[in-house]
Design an enzyme around this catalytic site. Structure first.
Site, PDB file in Angstrom:
ATOM      1  CE  LYS A 239      -1.366  -4.756   3.455  1.00 20.33           C
ATOM      2  NZ  LYS A 239      -1.633  -5.992   2.726  1.00 20.33           N
TER       3      LYS A 239
ATOM      4  CE1 TYR B  99      -3.652  -2.608   5.460  1.00 20.62           C
ATOM      5  CE2 TYR B  99      -3.057  -0.351   4.914  1.00 20.62           C
ATOM      6  CZ  TYR B  99      -3.403  -1.624   4.518  1.00 20.62           C
ATOM      7  OH  TYR B  99      -3.480  -1.930   3.176  1.00 20.62           O
TER       8      TYR B  99
ATOM      9  N   GLY C 250      -4.272  12.311  10.934  1.00 23.70           N
ATOM     10  CA  GLY C 250      -3.436  11.381  10.173  1.00 23.70           C
ATOM     11  C   GLY C 250      -3.498  11.577   8.670  1.00 23.70           C
TER      12      GLY C 250
ATOM     13  CB  SER D  98      -0.855  -0.012   1.275  1.00 21.36           C
ATOM     14  OG  SER D  98      -1.528   1.212   1.435  1.00 21.36           O
ATOM     15  CB  ALA D  99       0.260   4.615  -1.413  1.00 14.69           C
TER      16      ALA D  99
ATOM     17  CG  ASN E  96      -6.415   6.612  -2.366  1.00 14.59           C
ATOM     18  OD1 ASN E  96      -5.196   6.798  -2.375  1.00 14.59           O
ATOM     19  ND2 ASN E  96      -7.160   6.951  -1.345  1.00 14.59           N
TER      20      ASN E  96
HETATM   21  P1  NAD Z   1     -10.949  -6.973   1.092  1.00 14.42           P
HETATM   22  O1  NAD Z   1     -11.180  -6.948   2.555  1.00 14.42           O
HETATM   23  O2  NAD Z   1     -12.110  -6.709   0.197  1.00 14.42           O
HETATM   24  O3  NAD Z   1     -10.306  -8.370   0.664  1.00 14.42           O
HETATM   25  C1  NAD Z   1      -9.435  -9.097   1.496  1.00 14.42           C
HETATM   26  C2  NAD Z   1      -9.906 -10.538   1.513  1.00 14.42           C
HETATM   27  O4  NAD Z   1      -9.036 -11.283   2.357  1.00 14.42           O
HETATM   28  C3  NAD Z   1     -11.321 -10.715   2.059  1.00 14.42           C
HETATM   29  O5  NAD Z   1     -12.084 -11.497   1.167  1.00 14.42           O
HETATM   30  C4  NAD Z   1     -11.134 -11.425   3.406  1.00 14.42           C
HETATM   31  O6  NAD Z   1     -12.202 -12.296   3.698  1.00 14.42           O
HETATM   32  C5  NAD Z   1      -9.810 -12.145   3.165  1.00 14.42           C
HETATM   33  N1  NAD Z   1      -9.020 -12.391   4.374  1.00 14.42           N
HETATM   34  C6  NAD Z   1      -8.715 -11.532   5.376  1.00 14.42           C
HETATM   35  N2  NAD Z   1      -7.964 -12.132   6.309  1.00 14.42           N
HETATM   36  C7  NAD Z   1      -7.764 -13.403   5.873  1.00 14.42           C
HETATM   37  C8  NAD Z   1      -7.076 -14.525   6.405  1.00 14.42           C
HETATM   38  N3  NAD Z   1      -6.433 -14.447   7.584  1.00 14.42           N
HETATM   39  N4  NAD Z   1      -7.087 -15.687   5.705  1.00 14.42           N
HETATM   40  C9  NAD Z   1      -7.745 -15.772   4.525  1.00 14.42           C
HETATM   41  N5  NAD Z   1      -8.434 -14.757   3.993  1.00 14.42           N
HETATM   42  C10 NAD Z   1      -8.443 -13.583   4.662  1.00 14.42           C
HETATM   43  O7  NAD Z   1      -9.765  -5.947   0.794  1.00 14.42           O
HETATM   44  P2  NAD Z   1      -9.209  -5.399  -0.608  1.00 14.42           P
HETATM   45  O8  NAD Z   1      -9.580  -3.968  -0.698  1.00 14.42           O
HETATM   46  O9  NAD Z   1      -9.571  -6.321  -1.672  1.00 14.42           O
HETATM   47  O10 NAD Z   1      -7.656  -5.458  -0.311  1.00 14.42           O
HETATM   48  C11 NAD Z   1      -6.859  -6.537  -0.737  1.00 14.42           C
HETATM   49  C12 NAD Z   1      -5.428  -6.278  -0.308  1.00 14.42           C
HETATM   50  O11 NAD Z   1      -4.976  -5.048  -0.861  1.00 14.42           O
HETATM   51  C13 NAD Z   1      -5.252  -6.162   1.207  1.00 14.42           C
HETATM   52  O12 NAD Z   1      -4.057  -6.824   1.559  1.00 14.42           O
HETATM   53  C14 NAD Z   1      -5.133  -4.673   1.431  1.00 14.42           C
HETATM   54  O13 NAD Z   1      -4.369  -4.370   2.559  1.00 14.42           O
HETATM   55  C15 NAD Z   1      -4.441  -4.223   0.151  1.00 14.42           C
HETATM   56  N6  NAD Z   1      -4.710  -2.822  -0.179  1.00 14.42           N
HETATM   57  C16 NAD Z   1      -6.003  -2.390  -0.308  1.00 14.42           C
HETATM   58  C17 NAD Z   1      -6.250  -1.053  -0.603  1.00 14.42           C
HETATM   59  C18 NAD Z   1      -7.665  -0.527  -0.693  1.00 14.42           C
HETATM   60  O14 NAD Z   1      -7.871   0.687  -0.566  1.00 14.42           O
HETATM   61  N7  NAD Z   1      -8.681  -1.358  -0.929  1.00 14.42           N
HETATM   62  C19 NAD Z   1      -5.187  -0.157  -0.795  1.00 14.42           C
HETATM   63  C20 NAD Z   1      -3.873  -0.642  -0.674  1.00 14.42           C
HETATM   64  C21 NAD Z   1      -3.652  -1.978  -0.368  1.00 14.42           C
HETATM   65  C1  WQD Z   2      -9.505   9.952   0.701  1.00 10.32           C
HETATM   66  C2  WQD Z   2      -9.754  11.445   0.926  1.00 10.32           C
HETATM   67  C3  WQD Z   2     -10.101  12.034   3.234  1.00 10.32           C
HETATM   68  C4  WQD Z   2     -13.868   9.895   3.804  1.00 10.32           C
HETATM   69  C5  WQD Z   2      -6.794   4.918   2.749  1.00 10.32           C
HETATM   70  C6  WQD Z   2      -5.662   4.218   3.446  1.00 10.32           C
HETATM   71  C7  WQD Z   2      -4.669   3.720   2.424  1.00 10.32           C
HETATM   72  C8  WQD Z   2      -5.347   2.830   1.385  1.00 10.32           C
HETATM   73  C9  WQD Z   2      -6.508   3.541   0.765  1.00 10.32           C
HETATM   74  C10 WQD Z   2      -5.186   0.566   2.224  1.00 10.32           C
HETATM   75  C11 WQD Z   2      -9.028  12.004   2.148  1.00 10.32           C
HETATM   76  C12 WQD Z   2     -11.352  12.287   2.422  1.00 10.32           C
HETATM   77  C13 WQD Z   2     -12.712  10.424   3.241  1.00 10.32           C
HETATM   78  C14 WQD Z   2     -14.922  10.782   4.161  1.00 10.32           C
HETATM   79  C15 WQD Z   2     -13.609  12.638   3.370  1.00 10.32           C
HETATM   80  N1  WQD Z   2      -5.863   1.633   1.960  1.00 10.32           N
HETATM   81  N2  WQD Z   2     -12.580  11.769   3.032  1.00 10.32           N
HETATM   82  N3  WQD Z   2     -14.760  12.129   3.922  1.00 10.32           N
HETATM   83  O1  WQD Z   2      -7.059   7.926   3.558  1.00 10.32           O
HETATM   84  O2  WQD Z   2      -6.242   8.351   1.194  1.00 10.32           O
HETATM   85  O3  WQD Z   2      -6.284   6.055   2.065  1.00 10.32           O
HETATM   86  O4  WQD Z   2      -7.394   4.016   1.800  1.00 10.32           O
HETATM   87  O5  WQD Z   2      -4.030   0.335   2.018  1.00 10.32           O
HETATM   88  O6  WQD Z   2      -3.710   3.006   3.106  1.00 10.32           O
HETATM   89  O7  WQD Z   2      -5.031   5.118   4.326  1.00 10.32           O
HETATM   90  O8  WQD Z   2      -8.408   7.134   1.557  1.00 10.32           O
HETATM   91  O9  WQD Z   2     -10.774   7.158   0.896  1.00 10.32           O
HETATM   92  O10 WQD Z   2     -10.204   7.260   3.351  1.00 10.32           O
HETATM   93  O11 WQD Z   2      -9.756   9.248   1.917  1.00 10.32           O
HETATM   94  O12 WQD Z   2     -13.506  13.852   3.181  1.00 10.32           O
HETATM   95  O13 WQD Z   2     -15.978  10.373   4.678  1.00 10.32           O
HETATM   96  O14 WQD Z   2     -11.164  11.608   1.213  1.00 10.32           O
HETATM   97  O15 WQD Z   2      -9.924  13.039   4.195  1.00 10.32           O
HETATM   98  O16 WQD Z   2      -8.643  13.321   1.839  1.00 10.32           O
HETATM   99  P1  WQD Z   2      -6.947   7.486   2.173  1.00 10.32           P
HETATM  100  P2  WQD Z   2      -9.860   7.633   1.955  1.00 10.32           P
END
Ligand code: NAD
Ligand code: WQD
Length: 337
Positions: free
Chosen positions: A152, A148, A293, A124-125, A178
């Protein structure tokens, strides 16, 4: 290739499953359904015409993983499984370390035992913390600020050590910015349980009338309109990035860390306007205090992904909003993600 997708029933994993299946790969979805639902299996079959293989299992269950990898002769693993909510990670850090770090170690042990040494890892970023310069490239210092992000970064470091220890390992860490949007069928998308934490699902639920109004967290940032700016990337572009990474792993050993973003930032107010245009609905909002944050702006330098993976994001903001709306206003939004 024969691929194991941990967390393959979730938001990003399910979209990757579509792209990879359509590219001719055989995918096995290994998931404990902690944040997804069984209905995904039939939705994926409706989209691709191919019933996906689903194994109900936890990544901390090394025996089950070993058996699954052997049985399906998996050549590579895409490791999506994990917990992903920044705020929640501050409340239940142990669960985050257990799922994300312990789960990854368990998976890597199973892979080593069966001789599967190729992995694409969902990073993740978030690992960059507060950006020191923009756009953020892979050389940007890491600076995690929450459990979190720390999970990562720790997994990235474990993977790097593994690659250093044995040149047979092939590892690509993808740092997503995102992810938003949904498959164009409207059948799969992001449908978080409870009140959404992220902007796009929140906007979508305001547009459908499920939530009354959006709180815009801060309008006094040094950005074009004072609201936060992020690199929103269509989940189908992200999914295609995984297909490119799998192709790369076929040819290259070693360790790579690569941003997946568009390089273009949009503000919260721009997102609201684009969503209103795509949905034809109003999205009422009010300005609220900054969220602790949060940074003002964060967007990627996507040059390395273009150069190394031959991948660039192609879909527009209008497509991100239109597909999100199709999912939330149609059948997809009523079931689980
Ligand atoms: P998600 O929660 O929709 O998918 C994750 C899946 O993993 C789910 O289906 C959940 O049931 C499964 N899971 C969780 N813990 C598990 C375990 N211990 N064993 C087996 N399965 C398990 O999330 P997503 O948005 O699809 O994210 C996927 C990956 O990408 C994650 O690792 C997340 O950290 C990373 N990521 C997501 C985002 C985002 O904004 N969605 C951004 C950056 C990185
Ligand atoms: C985006 C912008 C908020 C909700 C997070 C995680 C990052 C990654 C993606 C996993 C920001 C604003 C949001 C609301 C708002 N996930 N906002 N009202 O924080 O950039 O990233 O999700 O790896 O690790 O930190 O994403 O969608 O929460 O916010 O104004 O109800 O929207 O302040 O500027 P973020 P976000």
């Amino acid at each position: 290739m024969d691929l194991l997708l941990t967390g393959g029933m979730g938001y990003i994993g399910s979209h990757a499953a579509v792209v990879l299946t359509q590219a001719g790969h055989r995918v096995v979805l290994y998931d404990n359904l902690s944040n997804s639902a069984q209905v995904m299996v039939e939705r994926l079959e409706r989209i691709t015409g191919v019933p996906p293989l689903f194994v109900d299992g936890d990544v901390r269950d090394t025996d089950r993983l070993r058996h699954t990898l052997r049985h399906h002769a998996s050549e590579a693993v895409i490791h999506f499984a994990g917990l992903k909510v920044v705020g929640e990670s501050l409340d239940i850090p142990l669960d985050y370390y257990a799922n994300n770090v312990q789960g990854s170690i368990s998976l890597l042990q199973a892979m080593r035992e069966v001789g599967t040494r190729a992995m694409v890892f969902s990073s993740s970023a978030n690992v960059y913390g507060e950006p020191r310069y923009l756009p953020v490239d892979e050389a940007h210092p890491t600076g995690v600020t929450n459990p979190y992000g720390r999970t990562k970064l720790q997994v990235e470091e474990i993977l790097h050590d593994l690659a250093r220890s044995d040149p047979a390992w092939r590892i690509v860490c993808l740092r997503y910015f995102n992810p938003v949007g949904a498959h164009e069928s409207g059948l799969i998308g992001e449908n978080p349980q409870g009140i959404p934490n992220n902007l796009m699902p929140y906007i979508a639920q305001v547009a459908t009338g499920k939530l009354a109004e959006l709180r815009v967290f801060g309008n006094d940032y040094p950005t074009l309109d004072g609201t936060g700016v992020r690199d929103f990337i269509h989940v189908m572009d992200l999914a295609e990035g995984h297909a490119s990474a799998v192709g790369y792993l076929r040819e290259h050993a070693g360790w790579q860390v690569i941003n997946l973003g568009t390089g273009q930032g949009y503000s919260v107010l721009e997102m609201i306007r684009a969503f209103e245009a795509a949905s034809g609905r109003r999205v009422p909002y009010r300005i609220a205090p900054r969220r602790p944050g949060d940074s003002a702006s964060c967007y990627a330098n996507p040059e390395k992904a273009r150069r190394v993976l031959n991948w660039t994001a192609r879909r527009t903001l209008a497509q991100m909003c239109a597909t999100t709306w199709a999912f939330h206003s149609g059948a997809g939004g009523k079931g689980a993600a």
